[in-house]
Design a protein around this motif. Structure first.
Motif, mmCIF file in Angstrom:
data_model
loop_
_atom_site.group_PDB
_atom_site.id
_atom_site.type_symbol
_atom_site.label_atom_id
_atom_site.label_comp_id
_atom_site.label_asym_id
_atom_site.label_seq_id
_atom_site.Cartn_x
_atom_site.Cartn_y
_atom_site.Cartn_z
ATOM 1 N N PHE A 1 2.155 6.575 -6.779
ATOM 2 C CA PHE A 1 1.104 7.502 -7.222
ATOM 3 C C PHE A 1 1.485 9.216 -7.349
ATOM 4 O O PHE A 1 1.406 9.925 -8.014
ATOM 5 C CB PHE A 1 -0.266 7.190 -6.529
ATOM 6 C CG PHE A 1 -1.389 7.907 -6.828
ATOM 7 C CD1 PHE A 1 -2.359 7.516 -8.103
ATOM 8 C CD2 PHE A 1 -1.792 9.067 -6.303
ATOM 9 C CE1 PHE A 1 -3.167 8.313 -8.445
ATOM 10 C CE2 PHE A 1 -2.730 9.712 -6.707
ATOM 11 C CZ PHE A 1 -3.576 9.409 -7.883
ATOM 12 N N THR A 2 1.768 9.145 -6.028
ATOM 13 C CA THR A 2 2.555 10.530 -5.761
ATOM 14 C C THR A 2 3.356 11.129 -6.655
ATOM 15 O O THR A 2 3.245 12.201 -7.005
ATOM 16 C CB THR A 2 2.888 10.875 -4.238
ATOM 17 O OG1 THR A 2 1.906 10.308 -3.208
ATOM 18 C CG2 THR A 2 3.198 12.370 -3.935
ATOM 19 N N GLU B 1 0.983 -1.307 0.256
ATOM 20 C CA GLU B 1 0.109 -0.122 -0.033
ATOM 21 C C GLU B 1 0.997 1.154 0.086
ATOM 22 O O GLU B 1 0.450 1.998 -0.644
ATOM 23 C CB GLU B 1 -0.946 0.088 1.341
ATOM 24 C CG GLU B 1 -1.816 1.171 1.012
ATOM 25 C CD GLU B 1 -2.802 1.245 2.514
ATOM 26 O OE1 GLU B 1 -3.478 2.080 2.750
ATOM 27 O OE2 GLU B 1 -2.556 0.480 3.318
ATOM 28 N N ASP C 1 -5.625 12.015 -1.017
ATOM 29 C CA ASP C 1 -6.714 10.745 -1.066
ATOM 30 C C ASP C 1 -5.923 9.540 -1.215
ATOM 31 O O ASP C 1 -6.161 8.391 -0.627
ATOM 32 C CB ASP C 1 -7.857 10.891 -1.810
ATOM 33 C CG ASP C 1 -8.758 12.023 -1.421
ATOM 34 O OD1 ASP C 1 -8.650 12.566 -0.217
ATOM 35 O OD2 ASP C 1 -9.543 12.420 -2.364
ATOM 36 N N LYS C 2 -5.207 9.540 -2.289
ATOM 37 C CA LYS C 2 -4.522 8.167 -2.817
ATOM 38 C C LYS C 2 -3.148 8.104 -2.538
ATOM 39 O O LYS C 2 -2.660 7.008 -2.928
ATOM 40 C CB LYS C 2 -5.007 7.904 -4.089
ATOM 41 C CG LYS C 2 -6.439 8.012 -4.444
ATOM 42 C CD LYS C 2 -7.033 7.503 -5.932
ATOM 43 C CE LYS C 2 -8.265 7.420 -5.899
ATOM 44 N NZ LYS C 2 -8.609 7.138 -7.266
ATOM 45 N N GLY C 3 -2.304 9.177 -2.273
ATOM 46 C CA GLY C 3 -0.950 9.331 -2.349
ATOM 47 C C GLY C 3 -0.465 9.366 -0.911
ATOM 48 O O GLY C 3 -1.161 8.984 -0.034
ATOM 49 N N GLU D 1 2.413 1.730 -3.315
ATOM 50 C CA GLU D 1 1.455 2.209 -4.475
ATOM 51 C C GLU D 1 1.345 3.779 -4.173
ATOM 52 O O GLU D 1 1.000 4.442 -5.082
ATOM 53 C CB GLU D 1 0.286 1.597 -4.309
ATOM 54 C CG GLU D 1 0.320 -0.002 -4.717
ATOM 55 C CD GLU D 1 -0.837 -0.754 -4.712
ATOM 56 O OE1 GLU D 1 -1.773 -0.336 -4.083
ATOM 57 O OE2 GLU D 1 -1.091 -1.842 -5.085
ATOM 58 N N ARG D 2 1.139 4.221 -2.916
ATOM 59 C CA ARG D 2 1.014 5.524 -2.702
ATOM 60 C C ARG D 2 2.106 6.443 -2.960
ATOM 61 O O ARG D 2 1.889 7.559 -3.646
ATOM 62 C CB ARG D 2 0.623 5.778 -1.227
ATOM 63 C CG ARG D 2 -0.684 5.414 -0.935
ATOM 64 C CD ARG D 2 -1.030 5.372 0.749
ATOM 65 N NE ARG D 2 -2.378 5.125 0.988
ATOM 66 C CZ ARG D 2 -3.464 5.918 1.115
ATOM 67 N NH1 ARG D 2 -3.112 7.255 0.832
ATOM 68 N NH2 ARG D 2 -4.519 5.680 1.380
ATOM 69 N N LYS E 1 -6.010 14.610 -5.129
ATOM 70 C CA LYS E 1 -5.873 13.472 -5.344
ATOM 71 C C LYS E 1 -4.693 12.553 -4.714
ATOM 72 O O LYS E 1 -4.686 11.383 -4.408
ATOM 73 C CB LYS E 1 -5.878 12.964 -7.017
ATOM 74 C CG LYS E 1 -7.006 13.109 -7.765
ATOM 75 C CD LYS E 1 -7.947 11.955 -7.116
ATOM 76 C CE LYS E 1 -9.358 12.100 -8.002
ATOM 77 N NZ LYS E 1 -10.526 11.254 -7.796
#
Length: 445
Positions: free
Chosen positions: A23-24, A16, A171-173, A19-20, A168
């Motif tokens: 993504f960031t 996790e 939330d997801k990074g 992935e964060r 974004k």
């Protein structure tokens, strides 16, 4: 070094977290790519030297150079930051906003929605002003009226796009999205500033390699000093009364209220800087004033400018701390939860005690903040080029330190939850207060 590689390996093992982080990094790469896209109807080769100074230079720094490049992201996140500050101040003065702040998740969503609408309004006004005053007429290659309309809409859309990227990431990074976007914009200017400083020292009689090494060591010391101020807290002990519910016991433990030495963040510097640009603006509009005392405030390295700037920062630090930290509310919340400060009566006495502690720690915090703010002008006096001197203090350094600490704290939380060692052998990376403090999960810097 082995500890560092082990920690990086542990970070990569947590799916996790990996992935964060990826993504960031992808979102930040997209932001930097789009920030180089010039407004439609503008010939970039005709812009020439469009470098900004003063408050426009500050905006250009926050936008990562997009402001001076006449990019579609020229306004950056500043309209959103302005809207967040307005909503926060309304939460202090307007009862309906205070009620929404106390409604939990539903209230936070309402405030976030108001912030977005206000961002659109502020962006529209700033976009019109930017197109009319900051875009060189000789660089516009289409009909000026058409360009004015198109550029206004594109700039507004660009700011909303940056705001969306920041949300974004949040939330997801990893880390706070808006803060990271601002930090990346500031860091983007570091390589150019450093290369100019190296050239000025190594080439000619600039002092040579020894002078450059001294500058780097001094910068490292300033960064350590800034970290100390950002993380400095005064722990006020709080004892909670024992409560027995059925066969279970609640409370009866001692905790701490961490009162920050610099609870105001960088907001005092931003407010003071805005006031300090007024004399320079007046002398620009009225040339007759250039021969008066106001001209001293056009040079940020002058003694008069530095002393006035420091005084305003100290005053704004006390003001902003007073409106954001509420000792009465802290005392009431503590009383409702069965908590009390040992040796202090609950209620008014507790509120007065907390207020007294805040006043005592805010004064040295304000002094240190003023010192950090005027360090760039001191660095210029010692022969450091102004582009590189801005990294010795001021808003940019505080933002960089604060955002990095906040991001590292989140990474360390993931490591500790998975039973890995943290980022440091001793101690823990602690977060810091946002600047400016926005609402909900979108709190900025």
């Amino acid at each position: 070094m082995k500890k560092l590689f082990t920690t990086l390996s542990n970070i990569w093992k947590i799916q996790e977290l990996k992935e964060r982080i990826v993504f960031t990094l992808v979102i930040l790469l997209v932001y930097r790519f789009v920030s180089h896209v010039v407004l439609p109807g503008v010939d970039a080769t005709l812009l020439g030297d469009n470098t900004k100074s003063g408050i426009l230079g500050l905006l250009d720094m926050f936008a990562g150079g997009s402001f001076s490049r006449v990019s579609i992201l020229a306004l950056g996140v500043m309209p959103y930051i302005s809207a967040s500050i307005v909503v926060q101040l309304l939460g202090i003065a307007v009862p309906s906003f205070q009620k929404m702040q106390k409604e939990g998740e539903s209230g936070r969503k309402k405030l976030n929605q108001i912030t977005r609408y206000l961002t659109v309004a502020i962006t529209a006004v700033q976009a019109i002003g930017y197109v009319k005053t900051q875009v060189p007429a000789e660089a516009i290659i289409i009909d000026h009226t058409l360009f004015f309309v198109v550029a206004t809409f594109v700039l507004a859309a660009g700011t909303l796009f940056v705001m969306w990227l920041g949300e974004k990431i949040t939330d997801k990074g990893i880390g706070n999205g808006i803060s990271l976007i601002i930090m990346v914009g500031i860091i983007a200017r570091l390589p150019v500033a450093l290369s100019q400083e190296v050239s000025s020292r190594v080439v000619g009689d600039g002092g040579g390699l020894i002078a450059l090494i001294i500058e780097i060591v001094a910068l490292f010391a300033v960064v350590m000093f800034t970290i100390m101020i950002v993380q400095g807290v005064r722990k006020v002990p709080v004892q909670y009364a024992k409560r027995i519910v059925g066969n279970r016991q609640f409370g009866g433990v001692r905790q701490y209220i961490p009162l920050k030495v610099n609870a105001a963040g960088v907001m005092p510097i931003i407010f003071a800087q805005a006031l300090m640009f007024i004399p320079a603006t007046l002398t620009g509009f009225f040339p007759s004033l250039q021969n008066t005392w106001l001209i001293q405030f056009s040079d940020y390295t002058s003694l008069a400018y530095s002393l006035t700037f420091a005084f305003l920062i100290i005053a704004f630090t006390f003001f902003y701390t007073a409106i954001t930290v509420n000792p009465t509310q802290m005392s009431d919340d503590m009383k409702k939860n069965g908590g009390f400060i040992p040796g202090i009566k609950p209620g008014l006495s507790t509120s007065s005690f907390i207020d007294d502690v805040i006043s005592k720690i805010t004064f040295p915090g304000a002094i240190f903040l003023a010192i950090i703010a005027i360090l760039p002008s001191v660095a210029v006096k010692f022969g450091i080029k102004s582009e590189f001197a801005h990294f010795y203090g001021g808003t940019s350094l505080l933002i960089l330190v604060g955002v990095v600490l906040d991001t590292l704290q989140q990474i360390e939380s993931y490591l500790l939850m998975r039973h890995y060692d943290g980022l440091m052998k001793t101690g823990r990376v602690t977060g810091r207060t946002g600047i400016p403090a926005a609402t909900g999960s979108n709190a900025v810097i």
